[in-house]
Enzyme design. Structure first.
Site, mmCIF file in Angstrom:
data_model
loop_
_atom_site.group_PDB
_atom_site.id
_atom_site.type_symbol
_atom_site.label_atom_id
_atom_site.label_comp_id
_atom_site.label_asym_id
_atom_site.label_seq_id
_atom_site.Cartn_x
_atom_site.Cartn_y
_atom_site.Cartn_z
ATOM 1 N N LYS A 1 4.285 -11.551 -5.631
ATOM 2 C CA LYS A 1 2.835 -11.472 -5.837
ATOM 3 C C LYS A 1 2.475 -10.652 -7.075
ATOM 4 O O LYS A 1 1.529 -10.997 -7.786
ATOM 5 C CB LYS A 1 2.149 -10.891 -4.605
ATOM 6 C CG LYS A 1 2.275 -9.388 -4.424
ATOM 7 C CD LYS A 1 1.420 -8.882 -3.301
ATOM 8 C CE LYS A 1 1.544 -7.365 -3.172
ATOM 9 N NZ LYS A 1 0.958 -6.656 -4.328
ATOM 10 N N THR A 2 3.209 -9.584 -7.337
ATOM 11 C CA THR A 2 2.890 -8.754 -8.501
ATOM 12 C C THR A 2 3.091 -9.543 -9.786
ATOM 13 O O THR A 2 2.276 -9.472 -10.708
ATOM 14 C CB THR A 2 3.768 -7.490 -8.514
ATOM 15 O OG1 THR A 2 3.590 -6.780 -7.291
ATOM 16 C CG2 THR A 2 3.397 -6.587 -9.676
ATOM 17 N N ASP B 1 -5.906 -6.981 -5.842
ATOM 18 C CA ASP B 1 -4.589 -6.882 -5.203
ATOM 19 C C ASP B 1 -4.740 -6.328 -3.794
ATOM 20 O O ASP B 1 -5.677 -5.573 -3.507
ATOM 21 C CB ASP B 1 -3.688 -5.968 -6.037
ATOM 22 C CG ASP B 1 -2.225 -6.058 -5.625
ATOM 23 O OD1 ASP B 1 -1.860 -7.004 -4.903
ATOM 24 O OD2 ASP B 1 -1.433 -5.185 -6.047
ATOM 25 N N GLU B 2 -3.829 -6.691 -2.892
ATOM 26 C CA GLU B 2 -3.795 -6.184 -1.512
ATOM 27 C C GLU B 2 -5.148 -6.360 -0.816
ATOM 28 O O GLU B 2 -5.665 -5.432 -0.178
ATOM 29 C CB GLU B 2 -3.377 -4.695 -1.500
ATOM 30 C CG GLU B 2 -2.048 -4.402 -2.167
ATOM 31 C CD GLU B 2 -0.848 -4.847 -1.353
ATOM 32 O OE1 GLU B 2 -1.042 -5.498 -0.298
ATOM 33 O OE2 GLU B 2 0.285 -4.565 -1.756
ATOM 34 N N GLN C 1 0.458 -8.718 6.672
ATOM 35 C CA GLN C 1 0.865 -7.345 6.341
ATOM 36 C C GLN C 1 -0.320 -6.387 6.345
ATOM 37 O O GLN C 1 -0.263 -5.335 5.704
ATOM 38 C CB GLN C 1 1.563 -7.314 4.977
ATOM 39 C CG GLN C 1 2.881 -8.063 4.949
ATOM 40 C CD GLN C 1 3.649 -7.825 3.663
ATOM 41 O OE1 GLN C 1 4.249 -6.768 3.457
ATOM 42 N NE2 GLN C 1 3.662 -8.811 2.790
ATOM 43 N N ARG D 1 11.566 -5.871 5.211
ATOM 44 C CA ARG D 1 12.073 -4.887 4.248
ATOM 45 C C ARG D 1 13.558 -5.106 3.986
ATOM 46 O O ARG D 1 14.098 -4.585 3.008
ATOM 47 C CB ARG D 1 11.891 -3.449 4.771
ATOM 48 C CG ARG D 1 10.482 -2.961 5.034
ATOM 49 C CD ARG D 1 9.520 -3.239 3.928
ATOM 50 N NE ARG D 1 8.833 -4.522 4.160
ATOM 51 C CZ ARG D 1 8.139 -5.175 3.237
ATOM 52 N NH1 ARG D 1 8.055 -4.704 2.025
ATOM 53 N NH2 ARG D 1 7.539 -6.316 3.528
#
Length: 775
Positions: free
Chosen positions: A77-78, A264-265, A298, A648
């Protein structure tokens, strides 16, 4: 040519015109210059789209209209967000200052700025790139007079906020001990996060504080801030949303300025952040060029005000929005992704996506699920696994232990130390370095060693007893003159009535607590005596009343774990010696490759080669406290935490749970987490001691076809028999009482577990030994 006639008209028709019109003309000139002298589209100087997969390419190049990018864990995503930013600039769709890019942390903002500059091959100036609050602070400096502030206003820190609120409460004759200022400040910030001004607080929003004075105190607090030409952190966004609502010309200025908005987020936005973005993005009938990147699976920060419904209703807020799902994960093996997807699929409030691996090669190892006899053995098994992996070439730094609650770290810290395994606690202090644990051990030292002046100095005014630095200095001087310890000196001064007034009463009560605790220590042992001392001195109650942060409840859990720890030692002397050795071992540890210990919340955004996930038991994970407070919504957030924990891991995820766990000084039986039962069979390998009884939870956890008999040796030193009193089974329909949940009726019953419908708390599954039969 992209004409902006209204802007030119503003300037021509109003020659004395406003700053706004001049600003529009300046922007217009730049745009016309761009149109005249730069071909469109401009051919990028480098192939910035190279290497993007199909979905990533679509997310980057869909530049017109609202766009929601559902970016699963590890899907890049970044990269998508920064490449989209660069794509807009490279194709001259906007000037740098015409893009509003919002992140949640300054670190993320710096990373985005660096990546965009790298893609463009040069530094980018004039960006509106930063966190919500930093961007609002920048705006507010220009428009502060519209909310009664000067442009050079001060932003108060947390200590100054509490100090100001104390003054206001004292002026209103409010007992600060009964009504802690920190508690009120917590609620004021919650109101601000919901964009509520004092006059907008209704009975539905109000709280039971200081006999109904919370709203008026909030109003006075805001008035005093303006008198001081100051604002707090929450005001930065509250004032800008207020300005946008009450001064449409200011809102219109920013709507015209920002051609593109990148967020973002987005799943972590709260109410006021959502309102701020919505006001900027929606204007007239024009399509909103807002692109939000996030993952509803998330969203794990509701306790900080995050509202997952913001991302869930994106299509309703922005009709005609394009939804792009990034589902190709470049981090984890197919088995890890399959397990994570299987768990999160049980959530109803989600937009839906299925991760699949973008890695070439093997399917990966099964998710190991280990059933330990007790929590001590669980920690030992994890340490053995870590050592085995390290011996086969696994770096300690590539491994992490992720836990639902911070108090669980103590057992793992001590086991890792005994095993010689270097570790670090990420996002927090080591267990024995935490303030509440240092306070608790100081109380123990003062109890066991009345001459320990350093310990006594630490706790004489914790909680507050009116002993300031002046009084403490005077006490030290008297102690030196008499050649006595601080405790003995204080006792003598109280006996001879050398201390007067309220302080005499408070300190007499304080010393009486130590006297009673020493008698209990001789009769009932160090565990009971320590708990009694922490209770009677008001130390535990101090944390019960502290509602400023979510961490306050965790501090009580940590203190409970401290009491549980001292039960492993024959007396306080042995425990305090152990603490000294532990702290000394910590100080000489300098290995840069360490196993990471952290909570699941702290692990978001990180990745490790191997991840251990202990404590997957009902009541711990999912957290009973969270479910009691938030019901189904909290359960779904707990499940999202499980999804975050699993994703993770790059190569290996190992889940464990214990049949019994010692909470405080008592052993309590546990049942496996429902999340274990939700793991797909084909991705899981179960390990259990031989002849273990089957769990009665869910669809019979131990009846999986791939169950293995584990060869996990049990440590003799940790095998403690815990006899259970035999009792008759509790019948269905019986009325029972639970210390926490109250009165309820048994709906289902087996040999050990009960499903009970409580009058106030609803339906719960509990061990039979936790309830009292009434009829």
């Amino acid at each position: 040519m992209r004409w902006r006639c209204p802007w030119l008209c503003d300037f021509l028709l109003k020659p004395s015109g406003s700053f706004l019109a001049i600003g529009h003309l300046s922007q217009y000139i730049r745009e016309v210059s761009d149109d005249l002298f730069s071909p469109r589209p401009l051919s990028p100087t480098r192939d910035h789209l190279a290497g993007l997969n199909e979905e990533q390419h679509l997310a980057v190049t869909t530049t017109e209209g609202p766009l929601l990018i559902l970016a699963g864990a590890g899907t890049g995503k970044t990269r998508v967000l920064t490449t989209r930013f660069a794509h807009i600039l490279l194709h001259h769709l906007a000037w740098p200052e015409q893009i509003l890019a919002v992140t949640f942390t300054n670190k993320a903002a710096r990373e985005m700025r660096e990546r965009v500059s790298h893609l463009l091959g040069k530094p980018v100036e004039g960006l509106w790139l930063g966190t919500f609050h930093s961007l609002c602070a920048r705006m507010l400096r220009q428009h502060a007079p519209r909310v009664g502030l000067e442009r050079n206003f001060t932003i108060l820190d947390a200590d100054d906020q509490i100090r100001l609120l104390k003054q206001i409460m004292a002026a209103n004759s409010i007992d600060l001990k009964r009504w802690p200022p920190a508690q009120l400040m917590h609620h004021i910030q919650l109101w601000k996060d919901r964009a509520l001004l004092p006059e907008q607080i209704t009975s539905a929003h109000d709280i039971d504080f200081a006999n109904g004075k919370a709203r008026s105190l909030y109003e006075t607090y805001q008035t005093r801030l303006k008198e001081l030409n100051a604002c707090d952190f929450g005001d930065l966004m509250l004032h800008m949303v207020t300005i946008f609502r009450t001064h449409p010309e200011v809102l219109k200025q920013y709507q015209r300025r920002f051609r593109y908005i990148l967020v973002d987020e987005y799943q972590d936005t709260n109410t006021i952040q959502y309102l701020w973005l919505r006001l900027l993005a929606k204007h007239g009938d024009q399509p909103a060029n807002i692109a939000c990147v996030g993952d509803d699976d998330q969203s794990i920060y509701s306790w900080r005000g995050a509202d997952v419904t913001n991302i869930l209703r994106f299509e309703q807020d922005f009709p005609g929005a394009t939804i792009v799902r990034l589902e190709k994960n470049y981090r984890s093996t197919p088995r890890i992704l399959g397990a994570a997807s299987g768990v999160i699929a049980h959530n109803e409030s989600r937009l839906g996506k299925t991760l699949h691996s973008g890695l070439d090669g093997k399917t990966g190892e099964h998710i190991d699920v280990i059933n330990a006899p007790d929590s001590d053995e669980e920690a030992r098994i994890v340490a053995v696994k870590i050592r085995e992996l390290h011996d086969t070439g696994h770096n300690f730094g590539d491994m992490a232990i992720l836990m639902r609650a911070g108090f669980l770290t103590r057992a793992f810290e001590e086991t890792l130390m005994r095993s010689g395994i270097p570790y670090q606690v990420v996002g927090g202090l080591r267990f024995y370095e935490r303030a509440e644990i240092r306070d608790g051990t100081a109380y123990m030292r003062a109890l066991a060693h009345p001459s320990d002046d350093l310990a006594f100095e630490r706790i004489i005014n914790v909680p507050k007893r009116g002993v300031g630095q002046v009084a403490l200095t005077r006490l030290r001087e008297h102690a030196r003159e008499r050649g006595l310890s601080l405790q003995r000196t204080l006792e003598e001064r109280l006996t001879h009535k050398e201390i007067k007034g309220k302080a005499a009463t408070t300190l007499s009560d304080f010393m009486a607590c130590f006297s009673r605790a020493r008698k209990t220590l001789a009769k009932e042992g160090h565990v009971v005596a320590t708990q009694q001392l922490l209770e009677e001195t008001g130390y535990l109650d101090m944390w019960r009343q502290d509602q400023r942060t979510v961490e306050a409840a965790g501090r009580l859990d940590n203190l409970g774990e401290l009491l549980r720890a001292i039960g492993d030692f024959p007396d306080l002397e042995a425990f305090l010696e152990h603490i000294a050795l532990v702290m000394d071992a910590d100080s000489v540890q300098n290995d840069t490759q360490r196993v990471s210990l952290m909570t699941l919340h702290a692990a978001k955004g990180l990745e490790f080669r191997t991840v251990f996930l202990p404590g997957w038991e009902e009541g711990i994970f999912p957290s009973q406290r969270s479910m009691d407070e938030g019901g189904l919504a909290s359960l779904e957030e707990e499940r999202r935490l499980a999804y975050v924990g699993l994703t993770r891991a790059r190569e290996r995820a190992i889940i464990s749970h214990a049949d019994s766990r010692r909470i405080y000084a008592n052993w309590q039986d546990s049942i496996p987490s429902r999340f274990i039962d939700e793991l797909p069979d084909e991705h899981v390998s179960l390990h259990r001691p031989k002849q273990r009884e089957r769990s009665s939870f869910g669809r019979n956890f131990w009846q999986r076809s791939d169950t293995q008999e584990a060869s996990l040796p049990r440590s003799p030193s940790l095998s403690r028999p815990r006899p259970k009193a035999s009792r008759a089974p509790i019948a269905i329909g019986a009325t029972v009482k639970h210390k926490r949940f109250g009165i309820g009726v048994v709906l289902n019953s087996d040999s050990e577990h009960l499903t009970i419908n409580f009058e106030d708390a609803g339906q719960k599954t509990l061990m039979a030994g936790f309830v009292e039969v009434l009829s």
